[in-house]
Design a protein around this motif. Structure first.
Motif, PDB file in Angstrom:
ATOM      1  N   GLN A   1       0.831  -1.200   0.000  1.00  0.00           N
ATOM      2  CA  GLN A   1       0.000   0.000   0.000  1.00  0.00           C
ATOM      3  C   GLN A   1       0.867   1.253   0.000  1.00  0.00           C
ATOM      4  N   ALA A   2       1.988   1.200   0.718  1.00  0.00           N
ATOM      5  CA  ALA A   2       2.889   2.354   0.760  1.00  0.00           C
ATOM      6  C   ALA A   2       3.521   2.601  -0.616  1.00  0.00           C
ATOM      7  N   GLN A   3       3.873   1.530  -1.326  1.00  0.00           N
ATOM      8  CA  GLN A   3       4.419   1.689  -2.672  1.00  0.00           C
ATOM      9  C   GLN A   3       3.371   2.310  -3.609  1.00  0.00           C
TER      10      GLN A   3
ATOM     11  N   ASN B   1      16.197   3.081  -9.330  1.00  0.00           N
ATOM     12  CA  ASN B   1      16.228   4.070 -10.408  1.00  0.00           C
ATOM     13  C   ASN B   1      15.240   5.209 -10.214  1.00  0.00           C
ATOM     14  N   THR B   2      14.603   5.270  -9.042  1.00  0.00           N
ATOM     15  CA  THR B   2      13.664   6.356  -8.747  1.00  0.00           C
ATOM     16  C   THR B   2      14.097   7.039  -7.451  1.00  0.00           C
ATOM     17  N   SER B   3      13.642   6.523  -6.322  1.00  0.00           N
ATOM     18  CA  SER B   3      14.024   7.127  -5.037  1.00  0.00           C
ATOM     19  C   SER B   3      15.518   6.989  -4.768  1.00  0.00           C
ATOM     20  N   GLY B   4      16.179   6.033  -5.428  1.00  0.00           N
ATOM     21  CA  GLY B   4      17.614   5.847  -5.237  1.00  0.00           C
ATOM     22  C   GLY B   4      18.479   6.501  -6.294  1.00  0.00           C
ATOM     23  N   ALA B   5      17.863   7.299  -7.169  1.00  0.00           N
ATOM     24  CA  ALA B   5      18.608   7.876  -8.291  1.00  0.00           C
ATOM     25  C   ALA B   5      19.695   8.840  -7.833  1.00  0.00           C
TER      26      ALA B   5
ATOM     27  N   THR C   1      20.399   2.585   1.236  1.00  0.00           N
ATOM     28  CA  THR C   1      21.262   2.358   0.076  1.00  0.00           C
ATOM     29  C   THR C   1      20.440   2.800  -1.135  1.00  0.00           C
ATOM     30  N   ALA C   2      21.084   2.901  -2.271  1.00  0.00           N
ATOM     31  CA  ALA C   2      20.358   3.309  -3.471  1.00  0.00           C
ATOM     32  C   ALA C   2      19.185   2.372  -3.762  1.00  0.00           C
ATOM     33  N   TYR C   3      19.266   1.137  -3.273  1.00  0.00           N
ATOM     34  CA  TYR C   3      18.249   0.126  -3.557  1.00  0.00           C
ATOM     35  C   TYR C   3      17.097   0.126  -2.555  1.00  0.00           C
ATOM     36  N   ASP C   4      17.231   0.837  -1.479  1.00  0.00           N
ATOM     37  CA  ASP C   4      16.240   0.814  -0.395  1.00  0.00           C
ATOM     38  C   ASP C   4      14.955   1.512  -0.820  1.00  0.00           C
ATOM     39  N   TRP C   5      13.895   0.719  -1.003  1.00  0.00           N
ATOM     40  CA  TRP C   5      12.584   1.261  -1.345  1.00  0.00           C
ATOM     41  C   TRP C   5      11.657   1.299  -0.121  1.00  0.00           C
ATOM     42  N   ILE C   6      12.121   0.778   1.014  1.00  0.00           N
ATOM     43  CA  ILE C   6      11.279   0.722   2.217  1.00  0.00           C
ATOM     44  C   ILE C   6      11.285   2.050   2.956  1.00  0.00           C
ATOM     45  N   SER C   7      12.464   2.631   3.181  1.00  0.00           N
ATOM     46  CA  SER C   7      12.533   3.922   3.874  1.00  0.00           C
ATOM     47  C   SER C   7      11.756   5.015   3.150  1.00  0.00           C
ATOM     48  N   PRO C   8      11.910   5.169   1.826  1.00  0.00           N
ATOM     49  CA  PRO C   8      11.167   6.237   1.144  1.00  0.00           C
ATOM     50  C   PRO C   8       9.655   6.087   1.220  1.00  0.00           C
ATOM     51  N   THR C   9       9.166   4.865   1.399  1.00  0.00           N
ATOM     52  CA  THR C   9       7.716   4.661   1.404  1.00  0.00           C
ATOM     53  C   THR C   9       7.112   4.601   2.807  1.00  0.00           C
ATOM     54  N   LEU C  10       7.869   4.108   3.789  1.00  0.00           N
ATOM     55  CA  LEU C  10       7.305   3.921   5.134  1.00  0.00           C
ATOM     56  C   LEU C  10       8.097   4.607   6.244  1.00  0.00           C
TER      57      LEU C  10
ATOM     58  N   VAL D   1      20.825   8.245 -22.130  1.00  0.00           N
ATOM     59  CA  VAL D   1      21.109   8.263 -20.695  1.00  0.00           C
ATOM     60  C   VAL D   1      20.664   9.620 -20.180  1.00  0.00           C
ATOM     61  N   GLN D   2      19.485   9.664 -19.620  1.00  0.00           N
ATOM     62  CA  GLN D   2      18.938  10.935 -19.169  1.00  0.00           C
ATOM     63  C   GLN D   2      18.045  10.731 -17.958  1.00  0.00           C
ATOM     64  N   ARG D   3      17.777  11.816 -17.252  1.00  0.00           N
ATOM     65  CA  ARG D   3      16.950  11.741 -16.057  1.00  0.00           C
ATOM     66  C   ARG D   3      15.483  11.662 -16.452  1.00  0.00           C
ATOM     67  N   ARG D   4      14.775  10.622 -16.006  1.00  0.00           N
ATOM     68  CA  ARG D   4      13.361  10.483 -16.322  1.00  0.00           C
ATOM     69  C   ARG D   4      12.476  10.712 -15.107  1.00  0.00           C
ATOM     70  N   TYR D   5      13.084  10.840 -13.968  1.00  0.00           N
ATOM     71  CA  TYR D   5      12.271  10.935 -12.748  1.00  0.00           C
ATOM     72  C   TYR D   5      13.066  11.657 -11.685  1.00  0.00           C
ATOM     73  N   THR D   6      12.405  12.540 -10.948  1.00  0.00           N
ATOM     74  CA  THR D   6      13.053  13.256  -9.856  1.00  0.00           C
ATOM     75  C   THR D   6      12.315  12.942  -8.556  1.00  0.00           C
ATOM     76  N   PRO D   7      12.952  12.230  -7.624  1.00  0.00           N
ATOM     77  CA  PRO D   7      12.296  11.948  -6.347  1.00  0.00           C
ATOM     78  C   PRO D   7      11.942  13.236  -5.623  1.00  0.00           C
ATOM     79  N   ARG D   8      10.839  13.210  -4.902  1.00  0.00           N
ATOM     80  CA  ARG D   8      10.413  14.384  -4.138  1.00  0.00           C
ATOM     81  C   ARG D   8      11.472  14.768  -3.121  1.00  0.00           C
ATOM     82  N   GLY D   9      11.798  16.041  -3.074  1.00  0.00           N
ATOM     83  CA  GLY D   9      12.711  16.533  -2.054  1.00  0.00           C
ATOM     84  C   GLY D   9      14.173  16.335  -2.371  1.00  0.00           C
ATOM     85  N   LEU D  10      14.491  15.651  -3.483  1.00  0.00           N
ATOM     86  CA  LEU D  10      15.876  15.434  -3.837  1.00  0.00           C
ATOM     87  C   LEU D  10      16.237  16.287  -5.048  1.00  0.00           C
ATOM     88  N   SER D  11      17.477  16.221  -5.453  1.00  0.00           N
ATOM     89  CA  SER D  11      17.930  17.089  -6.537  1.00  0.00           C
ATOM     90  C   SER D  11      17.395  16.633  -7.883  1.00  0.00           C
TER      91      SER D  11
END
Length: 350
Positions: free
Chosen positions: A57-59, A74-78, A99-108, A181-191
């Motif tokens: 649900q968080a994802q 490739n999204t929150s870890g970009a 880590t760049a792979y951590d999808w749990i912290s950004p969602t929960l 090779v280009q940026r397709r997504y910018t995580p909220r609050g990051l550069s």
């Protein structure tokens, strides 16, 4: 004058009767205890299922706020990729990936009150928000990082539990054939700095090939989200060293691939997480037993539509469509015997 006898026999157990009672009690204990143990394991599985429902649900909530892109390498870890992990070290925030792979912290991270410190936040994920059947502790840490000492201090004083939950890597990597090779997504609050996207690892042959245009976005996952798994029980990383098993997790901010958050497909016969092949570094099943840990043996799996289901080990090893986006082409390379019998080479997965 009548004489009354003052001698009365007192009721008492004979030795044989006492032994019979003890035997009956022992028999009842033998009958009831396994049932109680099984009930405890079922209860633990239910807690694990609830955790996975929260993760799915968080994802979905994260994707709803980010143009259908879900959290991942490739999204929150970009940004962690672009800055080589420098932006996620030490103290940051509860939603910063460990880590760049951590999808749990950004969602929960916010909802569960994770620590802003990377080493502590990792412990929050592995110890606080864990499957109750994840009973083992990591015996060491793997990888290098400027804040490695913080991890070692926690490892020595309190310990880190085994990894509980993993996400199939095929839903997170981009295809090497993706043009540009280009940026397709910018995580909220990051550069919004451009970055080199992390493509699928090419150092191992996988049983299916993801289409070139795939990106980690809900509308590209598949035609039936209810058939695609975003999270399941799983543990990385068990190795065989010095004649014994070593369980560790990767503390590098940008590891090579998978980290402690993604997994190879369960239909990959040499999978470190689920592969039952005897050739998996001599682990002889000790690896998949850490992952397929609920009664059956079974795992809990959360799907992209938000529901959670129980899968048997035979389910994991047979149907590859759960682990790859729709349209991925089955090639069968290093596939499990069940998956190679079930799928036809050259055909797309549902």
């Amino acid at each position: 004058m009548a004489h009354r006898s003052t001698s009365h026999r007192k009721a008492a157990f004979t030795l044989i009767e006492l032994l019979v009672v003890v035997a009956i009690i022992a028999l009842l204990i033998g009958i009831l205890l396994p049932g109680l143990g099984q009930a405890r394991r079922v209860a633990r599985s239910m807690v694990c299922s609830a955790n996975q429902r929260s993760l799915t649900q968080a994802q979905l909530a994260y994707a709803g706020s980010n143009k259908d892109y879900y959290a991942g390498v490739n999204t929150s870890g970009a940004d962690a990729q672009f800055y080589a992990g420098a932006n996620i070290l030490n103290d940051t925030s509860s939603t910063m990936p460990t880590t760049a792979y951590d999808w749990i912290s950004p969602t929960l991270g916010d909802a569960l009150g994770f620590s802003p410190n990377r080493a502590r936040r990792t412990q929050d994920i592995l110890n606080r928000f864990r499957c109750p059947e994840a009973l083992q502790f990591n015996t060491t840490t793997f990888g290098a990082a400027p804040d490695l000492q913080a991890f070692r201090d926690i490892q020595s004083a309190e310990g880190y539990r085994q990894v509980s939950y993993l996400s199939p890597a095929a839903f997170h990597y981009l295809s090497p054939a993706l043009p540009g090779v280009q940026r397709r997504y910018t995580p909220r609050g990051l550069s919004s700095t451009a970055f080199v996207e992390l493509l699928a690892p090419s150092n191992q042959a996988t049983p299916a090939t993801v289409l070139p245009n795939f990106q980690p976005r809900l509308d590209l996952v598949g035609t039936q989200l209810s058939n695609k798994v975003i999270v399941l029980d799983g543990t990385r990383y068990l190795d065989l060293q010095g004649g014994g098993y070593v369980l560790d997790f990767d503390v590098a901010p940008v590891p090579g691939f998978f980290s402690s958050f993604l997994t190879s497909s369960p239909v990959f016969d040499a999978s470190r997480e689920y592969g039952r092949s005897g050739s998996v570094a001599g682990l002889n099943g000790a690896n998949w037993k850490l992952s397929i840990r609920h009664p059956g043996p079974t795992v809990n799996a959360g799907y992209f539509d938000g529901h959670v289901a129980t899968l048997r080990s035979s389910d994991l090893w047979k149907d590859a469509s759960r682990w790859y986006p729709s349209g991925a082409i089955w090639n069968g390379s290093n596939g499990t015997p069940e998956s190679r019998a079930f799928h036809q080479v050259g055909k797309p997965l549902d």
